[in-house]
Design an enzyme around this catalytic site. Sequence first.
Site, short mmCIF file in Angstrom:
data_model
loop_
_atom_site.label_atom_id
_atom_site.label_comp_id
_atom_site.label_asym_id
_atom_site.label_seq_id
_atom_site.Cartn_x
_atom_site.Cartn_y
_atom_site.Cartn_z
N ASP A 35 0.77 -0.88 -0.24
CA ASP A 35 -0.02 -0.08 -0.19
C ASP A 35 1.05 1.32 0.29
O ASP A 35 2.06 1.23 0.71
CB ASP A 35 -0.78 0.36 1.54
CG ASP A 35 -2.05 1.08 1.36
OD1 ASP A 35 -2.29 1.55 0.39
OD2 ASP A 35 -2.69 1.19 2.46
N ASN A 83 -10.75 -2.52 -6.40
CA ASN A 83 -10.19 -1.90 -7.21
C ASN A 83 -10.48 -1.17 -8.49
O ASN A 83 -10.36 -0.49 -8.91
CB ASN A 83 -8.49 -2.39 -7.16
CG ASN A 83 -7.32 -2.37 -6.00
OD1 ASN A 83 -7.36 -3.30 -6.21
ND2 ASN A 83 -7.95 -1.15 -5.08
C1 FPP Z 1 -2.05 0.22 -3.12
O1 FPP Z 1 -1.10 1.58 -2.81
C2 FPP Z 1 -1.38 -0.28 -4.61
C3 FPP Z 1 -2.15 -1.20 -5.23
C4 FPP Z 1 -3.58 -1.02 -5.50
C5 FPP Z 1 -1.24 -1.97 -6.28
C6 FPP Z 1 -0.24 -2.63 -5.54
C7 FPP Z 1 0.61 -3.15 -7.59
C8 FPP Z 1 1.35 -2.53 -7.35
C9 FPP Z 1 2.42 -3.02 -5.72
C10 FPP Z 1 2.12 -3.24 -7.97
C11 FPP Z 1 1.87 -4.42 -8.28
C12 FPP Z 1 2.98 -5.30 -9.54
C13 FPP Z 1 2.80 -6.45 -9.82
C14 FPP Z 1 3.98 -6.56 -10.69
C15 FPP Z 1 1.36 -6.63 -10.28
P1 FPP Z 1 -2.81 2.43 -3.69
O2 FPP Z 1 -2.22 2.98 -4.95
O3 FPP Z 1 -3.66 3.11 -2.39
O4 FPP Z 1 -1.90 3.96 -2.57
P2 FPP Z 1 -2.73 5.08 -1.75
O5 FPP Z 1 -3.71 4.77 -1.10
O6 FPP Z 1 -1.28 6.03 -1.40
O7 FPP Z 1 -3.21 6.32 -2.26
#
Ligand code: FPP
Length: 255
Positions: A35, A83
Amino acid sequence: MLEIFSKWKANLTSADVPDQAEEGELPQHIAIIMDGNGRWAKKKGLPRIAGHREGMKVVTKIVRTASNIGIEVLTLYAFSTENWKRPKKEVDYLLGLPERYLSAELPKLIENNVQVRLIGTTENLPDHTLRAVEKAIKDTKHNTGMILNFALNYGSRFEMLEAMKSVGRKIESGELKADFITEEHIQTHLMTSKLKDPDLLIRTSGEIRLSNFMLWQLAYSEFWFTDVLWPDFKEQDFMEAIAVYQKRKRRYGGV
Ligand code: FPP
């Protein structure tokens, strides 16, 4: 491989991890809620997808480290059933990441004897994403090393609902009596049926919640939270989480 871990631990200075404490066992299954990509990008004045791109680089590093030190299963929460609520551009980018990652890393995963697996529903996933993941699963299915389990389009309540429907169908057909349903019946109908439950859950970015992730499977797992945003998460943070886990006493409800 474990030597790498011992060497790293010898240099550990974190106050959370007393130097003299006894070394426990490595967690066999580690699950990670990655996250903080969006906040990382915002802090740098970049678009959110820049955070996800950086997050993918961290996935590459942590997968290699986990496999090197002998972790048996690494489950990564890459895209949740919730998501889909994000802007289409971000959803498209997130669902393109498995393909990007695998096109760069599959040869290395094969070389390192890693097995790729998937939990989640394939419904609504773009064809290119599915093809890339299915190819990786096929090309690594005879490997015997670490299982790299991507939770993609995964939601724990959906998973449990589907398991309950399957058990319900067995009752309807007369194959099973409601009074004889056991935890094992539910377990075998989960997407993780062939995997041991996680020993350790890591969540980055300072959020202290499970966000519909492995609710059944995390019943007795140890949790480790850090304020570090996923794109800033380093091998050292991962090792610290493991070291802290090794100091915990797991009692599973006993004494
Ligand atoms: C949450 O952070 C993260 C996600 C929804 C996606 C996570 C994906 C990756 C780390 C890369 C995945 C890689 C592969 C190879 C599949 P957020 O976007 O909700 O962060 P925030 O809470 O700060 O907005």
